[in-house]
Design a protein around this motif. Structure first.
Motif, PDB file in Angstrom:
ATOM      1  N   GLU A   1      29.557  -8.918  27.252  1.00 43.50           N
ATOM      2  CA  GLU A   1      29.979  -7.542  27.548  1.00 43.50           C
ATOM      3  C   GLU A   1      31.125  -7.559  28.555  1.00 43.50           C
ATOM      4  O   GLU A   1      31.093  -8.286  29.541  1.00 43.50           O
TER       5      GLU A   1
ATOM      6  N   GLN B   1      34.326  -5.070  30.589  1.00 40.86           N
ATOM      7  CA  GLN B   1      34.794  -3.746  31.011  1.00 40.86           C
ATOM      8  C   GLN B   1      36.305  -3.695  30.880  1.00 40.86           C
ATOM      9  O   GLN B   1      37.007  -4.523  31.457  1.00 40.86           O
TER      10      GLN B   1
ATOM     11  N   ASN C   1      29.788  -0.539  22.339  1.00 42.65           N
ATOM     12  CA  ASN C   1      29.355  -0.598  23.746  1.00 42.65           C
ATOM     13  C   ASN C   1      29.007  -2.009  24.187  1.00 42.65           C
ATOM     14  O   ASN C   1      29.128  -2.342  25.361  1.00 42.65           O
TER      15      ASN C   1
ATOM     16  N   SER D   1      31.778  -2.285  27.577  1.00 40.72           N
ATOM     17  CA  SER D   1      30.675  -1.507  28.148  1.00 40.72           C
ATOM     18  C   SER D   1      31.120  -0.137  28.636  1.00 40.72           C
ATOM     19  O   SER D   1      30.307   0.793  28.697  1.00 40.72           O
TER      20      SER D   1
END
Length: 276
Positions: A35, A37, A251, A255
């Motif tokens: 994950e 960002q 997602n 994220s």
């Protein structure tokens, strides 16, 4: 009798809640995805690692994603191309029963996601890509007239591919998903070996000399077959990526990805069905 009716309605209810629109999808982040960002300054490095892990997992098969039967080798039923980009090249090519090997060794060099529309640019390298299948060829390359059908074998060395992917975000089950709508690729290679059987309807001497010419002048052949090769790669990746990203929420890759409503405005619904 009431028990039989109850069981009947229970079965019918289950049948209508598992429709094509309600295909299963992951609800927990899998361990084979990292994950990231998009707001993080190290996002590109993180995303590159994540997509590499995804390609690596495709070799074994993604649990629960049964629509991808095989990634390496990958099979295509048919490809048709008409190419006439210069006086030197004028070809009509049809490939059938195509088998492609090599995507199992994909080396992801960079994965960029653009926050404006969440489209991607992914650069990766295939140490070797092999294509074999049935071909039908009509036209010319330089001064060589070509009119034949038979088997074709192509082997590209150190193929670097730049993939541009267009996406559209949508929601289901409380998650945001990518709908991959278009794939465009460019490539460069360090070498191309080829063989076309039955190029001149049984004239073995002419067939052998032409195949030798193609291998001695592989850059010219690569230019002539550029559209054929790019469409083959585009067809493979569009099919695979559509299935993956309808199954794994966006997602889990980004994220802090917005919802479609946040990205596109109030006209986007908060819980759209999977696009076709």
């Amino acid at each position: 009798m009431s028990l039989v009716l109850s069981l009947y309605f229970l079965v019918i209810s289950c049948f209508y809640t598992i429709r094509a629109d309600d295909e299963p999808f992951l609800t927990d982040p899998p361990d084979y995805i990292k994950e990231c960002q998009i707001a993080d300054k190290h996002f590109i490095n993180c995303s590159t690692q994540s997509i590499q892990q995804l390609f690596d997992k495709l070799n074994d098969g993604i649990p629960g994603l049964n629509s991808i039967k095989s990634f390496d080798p990958f099979y295509l039923n048919r490809i048709r191309i008409t190419q006439g980009n210069s006086n030197a090249i004028n070809l009509k090519v049809e490939l059938a029963n195509v088998k492609i090997n090599g995507f199992g060794r994909t080396n992801v060099l960079e994965s960029v996601v653009y926050p404006k529309d969440y489209s991607w640019k992914t650069t990766f390298m295939l140490p070797e890509m092999k294509l074999q299948g049935d071909y039908s060829l009509f036209g010319r390359i330089l001064l060589i007239p070509l009119n034949g059908h038979g088997e074709v074998f192509l082997e590209a060395e150190n193929m670097t591919v730049v993939m541009h992917s267009k996406t559209r975000l949508y929601e289901k089950g409380g998650f945001t998903f990518y709908n991959v709508t278009n794939i465009r690729v460019d490539f460069k290679i360090d070498g191309l070996k080829s063989y076309f059987s039955n190029l001149f309807n049984g004239n073995k001497q002419l067939e052998d000399s032409t195949n030798k010419f193609f291998n001695d002048n592989w850059r010219m052949l690569a230019d002539a077959l550029y559209t054929v090769i790019t469409q083959t790669i585009e067809d493979i990746l569009l099919d695979v990526l559509k299935k993956i990203f309808h199954y794994i929420p966006a997602n889990f890759f980004v994220s802090d990805i917005p919802t479609s409503k946040q990205l596109y405005g109030t006209k986007a619904t908060a819980d759209t069905k999977r696009p076709k």
